[in-house]
Design a protein around this motif. Structure first.
Motif, mmCIF file in Angstrom:
data_model
loop_
_atom_site.group_PDB
_atom_site.id
_atom_site.type_symbol
_atom_site.label_atom_id
_atom_site.label_comp_id
_atom_site.label_asym_id
_atom_site.label_seq_id
_atom_site.Cartn_x
_atom_site.Cartn_y
_atom_site.Cartn_z
ATOM 1 N N PHE A 104 0.862 -1.173 0.000
ATOM 2 C CA PHE A 104 0.000 0.000 0.000
ATOM 3 C C PHE A 104 0.901 1.227 0.000
ATOM 4 N N LEU A 105 0.679 2.112 -0.936
ATOM 5 C CA LEU A 105 1.514 3.298 -1.047
ATOM 6 C C LEU A 105 1.109 4.334 -0.014
ATOM 7 N N GLU A 106 2.094 4.971 0.555
ATOM 8 C CA GLU A 106 1.821 5.983 1.575
ATOM 9 C C GLU A 106 1.581 7.317 0.899
ATOM 10 N N SER A 107 0.415 7.864 1.110
ATOM 11 C CA SER A 107 0.053 9.160 0.540
ATOM 12 C C SER A 107 -1.059 9.742 1.377
ATOM 13 N N GLU A 108 -1.469 10.966 1.058
ATOM 14 C CA GLU A 108 -2.552 11.578 1.812
ATOM 15 C C GLU A 108 -3.827 10.768 1.652
ATOM 16 N N GLY A 109 -3.926 10.031 0.551
ATOM 17 C CA GLY A 109 -5.107 9.230 0.336
ATOM 18 C C GLY A 109 -5.174 8.016 1.222
ATOM 19 N N ASN A 110 -4.047 7.608 1.804
ATOM 20 C CA ASN A 110 -4.034 6.416 2.631
ATOM 21 C C ASN A 110 -4.132 6.722 4.118
ATOM 22 N N GLN A 111 -4.496 7.943 4.478
ATOM 23 C CA GLN A 111 -4.722 8.256 5.874
ATOM 24 C C GLN A 111 -5.887 7.417 6.379
ATOM 25 N N GLU A 112 -5.823 7.028 7.643
ATOM 26 C CA GLU A 112 -6.863 6.162 8.168
ATOM 27 C C GLU A 112 -8.017 6.930 8.794
ATOM 28 N N ASP A 113 -7.979 8.243 8.789
ATOM 29 C CA ASP A 113 -9.065 9.051 9.314
ATOM 30 C C ASP A 113 -10.324 8.783 8.499
ATOM 31 N N SER A 114 -11.416 8.370 9.168
ATOM 32 C CA SER A 114 -12.634 8.030 8.455
ATOM 33 C C SER A 114 -13.261 9.230 7.785
#
Length: 286
Positions: free
Chosen positions: A41-51
């Motif tokens: 899984f690439l780390e980016s702002e899209g992968n934040q876990e905030d619902s």
């Protein structure tokens, strides 16, 4: 509430775990019709876990059936300008994972998979696929890659290099699951995995995505999030119904006004009032 965790919630959390990649690989392989292996899984702002993350997307580095590195982006969220958001997402996933000064040849193929639970566009199907095709405006001949480009990139036409889009309008699925992909669409819509569903990845999902298997803290967080979404969906539905009713009333009022204007000065005021339901004062102001 279903006994299984919603796929989009699992995608942001549980499916990031390498031992659970088999679930997601099953879904992606069936949709893209080739064997997909997840690298990371690439780390980016899209992968934040905030619902509440407004981007709510997951970027995944994968390998396709030909051993080619590809990036798969999965989005799942409401948005009025969703088609523009799809375009923004594919552009951003490329630029986020490309360093300044890198050769453009390193840009990987991108697949944008959009799971939507609202009415997007106009169409009765439940799976849509989009590619960028280049066709001659005069002779209708499709543009192809040169021999050297085919050797370097492994494609036949520019569309093989350009982003591709999938839109899954899961609420349009109202059929008996006839194949493996239908079984996945049914799961995405209902959150249920019947015992006779055997599509790749679903047996593992049935085992690993049970709500009662979550640690207590995670289970409470999940239930709270689902309750929040239920309220949000009710609000969205109410706004839609109210807006549709307001639009209907506005349309009726406009039609009454149009009729009154056309009759004004031609027939007695009494006839206009009876015909439109408008008051004499309203008609006089027209």
């Amino acid at each position: 509430m279903s006994k299984y965790i919603r796929f989009d919630w699992a995608l942001k959390r549980l499916l990031r775990n390498k031992v659970n990649h088999v679930v997601l690989e099953g879904f992606l392989s069936l949709l893209l019709e080739q064997d997909i292996k997840i690298h990371k899984f690439l780390e980016s702002e899209g992968n934040q876990e905030d619902s509440h993350d407004k981007y709510n997307r997951v970027d995944i580095m994968c390998e396709d059936g030909n051993g080619r590195k590809i990036i798969i982006e999965v989005q799942n969220e409401r948005a009025y300008s969703y088609f523009q958001r799809m375009l923004y997402g594919t552009s951003k996933v490329i630029t986020e994972h490309m360093e300044l000064g890198d050769d453009y040849e390193i840009v990987q193929k991108v697949f944008s998979i959009n799971i939507v639970y609202f009415d997007l566009g106009q169409g009765s199907d439940y799976i849509y696929h989009g590619r960028t095709e280049f066709v001659g405006m005069h002779d209708g001949e499709p543009l192809k890659l040169s021999a050297r480009q085919r050797e370097l990139y492994g494609g036949e036409v520019p569309a093989d290099l350009m982003p591709e889009y999938y839109v899954l309008k899961v609420n349009n699925f109202n059929k008996v699951a006839k194949d493996s992909l239908d079984q996945w669409i049914s799961f995405l819509k209902t959150g249920d995995i019947p015992d006779d569903f055997t599509a790749r990845g679903l047996p593992e999902a049935r085992e690993r995505l049970r709500i009662d298997s979550l640690p207590e803290k995670e289970r409470r967080a999940y239930i709270k999030e689902m309750e929040r979404r239920m309220v949000e969906n009710d609000v969205m539905k109410s706004k839609f119904i109210d807006g549709r009713e307001e639009g209907r009333k506005e349309g009726e009022q406009n039609e009454k006004t149009r009729i009154a204007r056309s009759l004004k000065g031609k027939v007695p005021m009494r006839v206009i009032v009876e015909s439109t339901g408008l008051s004499e004062e309203e008609i006089a102001r027209l």
